[in-house]
Design a protein around this motif. Structure first.
Motif, PDB file in Angstrom:
ATOM      1  N   ARG A   1      12.276 -35.125 -51.318  1.00  0.00           N
ATOM      2  CA  ARG A   1      12.084 -35.155 -52.921  1.00  0.00           C
ATOM      3  C   ARG A   1      11.022 -33.884 -53.186  1.00  0.00           C
ATOM      4  NH1 ARG A   1       9.896 -40.068 -55.552  1.00  0.00           N
ATOM      5  NH2 ARG A   1      10.362 -38.557 -57.218  1.00  0.00           N
ATOM      6  N   GLU A   2      10.366 -33.437 -52.010  1.00  0.00           N
ATOM      7  CA  GLU A   2       9.273 -32.462 -52.452  1.00  0.00           C
ATOM      8  C   GLU A   2       9.911 -31.353 -53.170  1.00  0.00           C
ATOM      9  OE1 GLU A   2       5.669 -30.222 -49.938  1.00  0.00           O
ATOM     10  OE2 GLU A   2       7.188 -31.477 -48.975  1.00  0.00           O
ATOM     11  N   ASN A   3       9.266 -30.818 -54.136  1.00  0.00           N
ATOM     12  CA  ASN A   3       9.727 -30.016 -54.794  1.00  0.00           C
ATOM     13  C   ASN A   3      11.347 -29.839 -55.425  1.00  0.00           C
ATOM     14  OD1 ASN A   3       7.303 -28.247 -54.359  1.00  0.00           O
ATOM     15  ND2 ASN A   3       7.943 -28.017 -52.373  1.00  0.00           N
ATOM     16  N   ILE A   4      11.871 -30.628 -55.526  1.00  0.00           N
ATOM     17  CA  ILE A   4      13.035 -31.077 -55.961  1.00  0.00           C
ATOM     18  C   ILE A   4      13.158 -31.832 -57.313  1.00  0.00           C
ATOM     19  CG2 ILE A   4      15.349 -31.974 -55.897  1.00  0.00           C
ATOM     20  CD1 ILE A   4      14.624 -29.971 -53.748  1.00  0.00           C
ATOM     21  N   ASP A   5      12.855 -30.814 -58.499  1.00  0.00           N
ATOM     22  CA  ASP A   5      12.503 -31.419 -59.773  1.00  0.00           C
ATOM     23  C   ASP A   5      13.517 -31.241 -60.799  1.00  0.00           C
ATOM     24  OD1 ASP A   5      12.685 -28.613 -59.915  1.00  0.00           O
ATOM     25  OD2 ASP A   5      10.718 -28.241 -60.772  1.00  0.00           O
TER      26      ASP A   5
ATOM     27  N   ARG B   1      10.579 -43.564 -51.826  1.00  0.00           N
ATOM     28  CA  ARG B   1       9.058 -43.001 -51.741  1.00  0.00           C
ATOM     29  C   ARG B   1       9.094 -41.652 -51.713  1.00  0.00           C
ATOM     30  NH1 ARG B   1       5.488 -47.234 -48.356  1.00  0.00           N
ATOM     31  NH2 ARG B   1       6.274 -49.062 -49.999  1.00  0.00           N
ATOM     32  N   GLU B   2       9.629 -40.950 -50.506  1.00  0.00           N
ATOM     33  CA  GLU B   2       9.251 -39.819 -50.287  1.00  0.00           C
ATOM     34  C   GLU B   2      10.632 -38.974 -49.975  1.00  0.00           C
ATOM     35  OE1 GLU B   2       7.244 -39.350 -46.686  1.00  0.00           O
ATOM     36  OE2 GLU B   2       5.406 -40.313 -47.361  1.00  0.00           O
ATOM     37  N   ASN B   3      11.750 -39.494 -50.010  1.00  0.00           N
ATOM     38  CA  ASN B   3      13.277 -39.144 -49.906  1.00  0.00           C
ATOM     39  C   ASN B   3      14.152 -39.279 -51.131  1.00  0.00           C
ATOM     40  OD1 ASN B   3      12.400 -38.043 -47.573  1.00  0.00           O
ATOM     41  ND2 ASN B   3      13.155 -40.102 -46.631  1.00  0.00           N
ATOM     42  N   LEU B   4      15.039 -38.378 -51.376  1.00  0.00           N
ATOM     43  CA  LEU B   4      16.257 -38.603 -52.116  1.00  0.00           C
ATOM     44  C   LEU B   4      17.457 -38.896 -51.140  1.00  0.00           C
ATOM     45  CD1 LEU B   4      16.005 -35.430 -54.378  1.00  0.00           C
ATOM     46  CD2 LEU B   4      14.800 -37.567 -54.811  1.00  0.00           C
TER      47      LEU B   4
END
Length: 299
Positions: free
Chosen positions: A130-134, A161-164
């Motif tokens: 999910r990092e930088n997926i806004d 938590r950290e993933n989509l």
């Protein structure tokens, strides 16, 4: 009166005041008029500049990468001598297209060997950091069997938590023999607002092999009589029966007859498919000898 400007420059722009009066020519008895003043403004347009943008010749960027854009504006060399005042530039930026990174995909199930008429569940899961997926995203997931499309689904995102993650199950109730084979799950992630500036992720795929086991048939070994006369003929019939409506592929049957006395295997010379999923093997004995007497097992 006329005042002429040649090769106007930007510095010539501004407000001008003209003062005038009328006086008599060669007459000392005529008094000159009052002075009249009028003002006017002159605007001079800055020449159209040449605007260039440098983005390393890229228009598609992955998330989590650095992006440096340089935009410059310049005046044509033939017109620059006439720009003789201090100027400033105002820039407006357009969007840069971004690409969703490549996700991970897993196709799995609880096992790889299934009995006919049992439940088969194929689980396909796509994971994206999910990092930088806004922006809101969704996945398109397709299930194939032998390169033939079985089903397409649009799966909304589930945030961990950290993933989509994007997950779906494909259910096969009372599986048939034809459900055996290699399955492929294929998918990609895209934004759910149909933005023209966001590029979908690469297509990812995963495979799994499903084996389906034939059910255990019923078997019967029969003969027409219990007692036979030495020198006569004997025919033993062994019948296999499959009790299932989900056997939808061609099948074959193999038989062996074993003597429990001398442990000799006898192969069937004649196998007949008498009806759908009913096979009968015939074992012929001619010129019976006493040594043939005994118990037999059909497999």
């Amino acid at each position: 009166s006329m005042f002429q400007f040649n090769n106007t420059k930007l510095s010539d722009a501004g407000s001008y005041t003209c003062t005038g009066m009328i006086d008599a020519v060669k007459s000392s008895f005529v008094e000159q008029s009052n002075k009249i003043v009028d003002s006017g403004s002159i605007s001079i347009k800055i020449p159209t500049p040449l605007v260039t943008i440098d983005s390393q010749n890229l228009q598609v960027y992955n998330t989590s990468t650095s992006l440096d854009l340089t935009c410059s504006a310049s005046i044509n060399s033939t017109e620059s001598p006439y720009v003789d005042v201090f100027t400033s530039a105002v820039f407006e930026w357009r969007y840069i297209r971004g690409e969703i990174p490549t996700p991970d995909i897993i196709l799995n199930t609880t096992g790889t060997l299934y009995n006919v008429e049992t439940l088969l569940i194929l689980s396909c899961k796509i994971t994206l950091r999910r990092e930088n997926i806004d922006v809101n995203t969704m996945a398109t997931i397709k299930l194939y069997k032998k390169d033939m499309l079985r089903e397409t689904r649009m799966i909304p995102v589930v945030t961990e938590r950290e993933n989509l993650t994007y997950h779906t199950d494909f259910h096969f109730s009372e599986i048939k023999l034809s459900d055996s084979g290699i399955y492929k799950c294929e998918g990609f992630v895209d934004d759910d607002i149909n933005s023209s500036f966001i590029i979908p992720s690469d297509v990812v795929e995963d495979y799994i092999t499903i084996n389906v086991k034939l059910p255990t048939p019923e078997i019967n070994l029969n003969t027409s009589d219990v007692y036979y006369v030495a020198g006569s003929s004997l025919v033993l019939s062994c019948q296999l029966l499959l009790m299932s409506d989900n056997i939808n592929k061609d099948t074959v049957a193999m038989f062996e007859l074993k003597s429990n006395i001398n442990d000799v295997l006898i192969s069937a010379l004649e196998v007949i498919n008498e009806a759908n999923l009913i096979y009968t093997a015939y074992f012929h004995f001619d010129d019976l000898k006493l040594s043939v007497a005994g118990e037999y097992t059909c497999t």
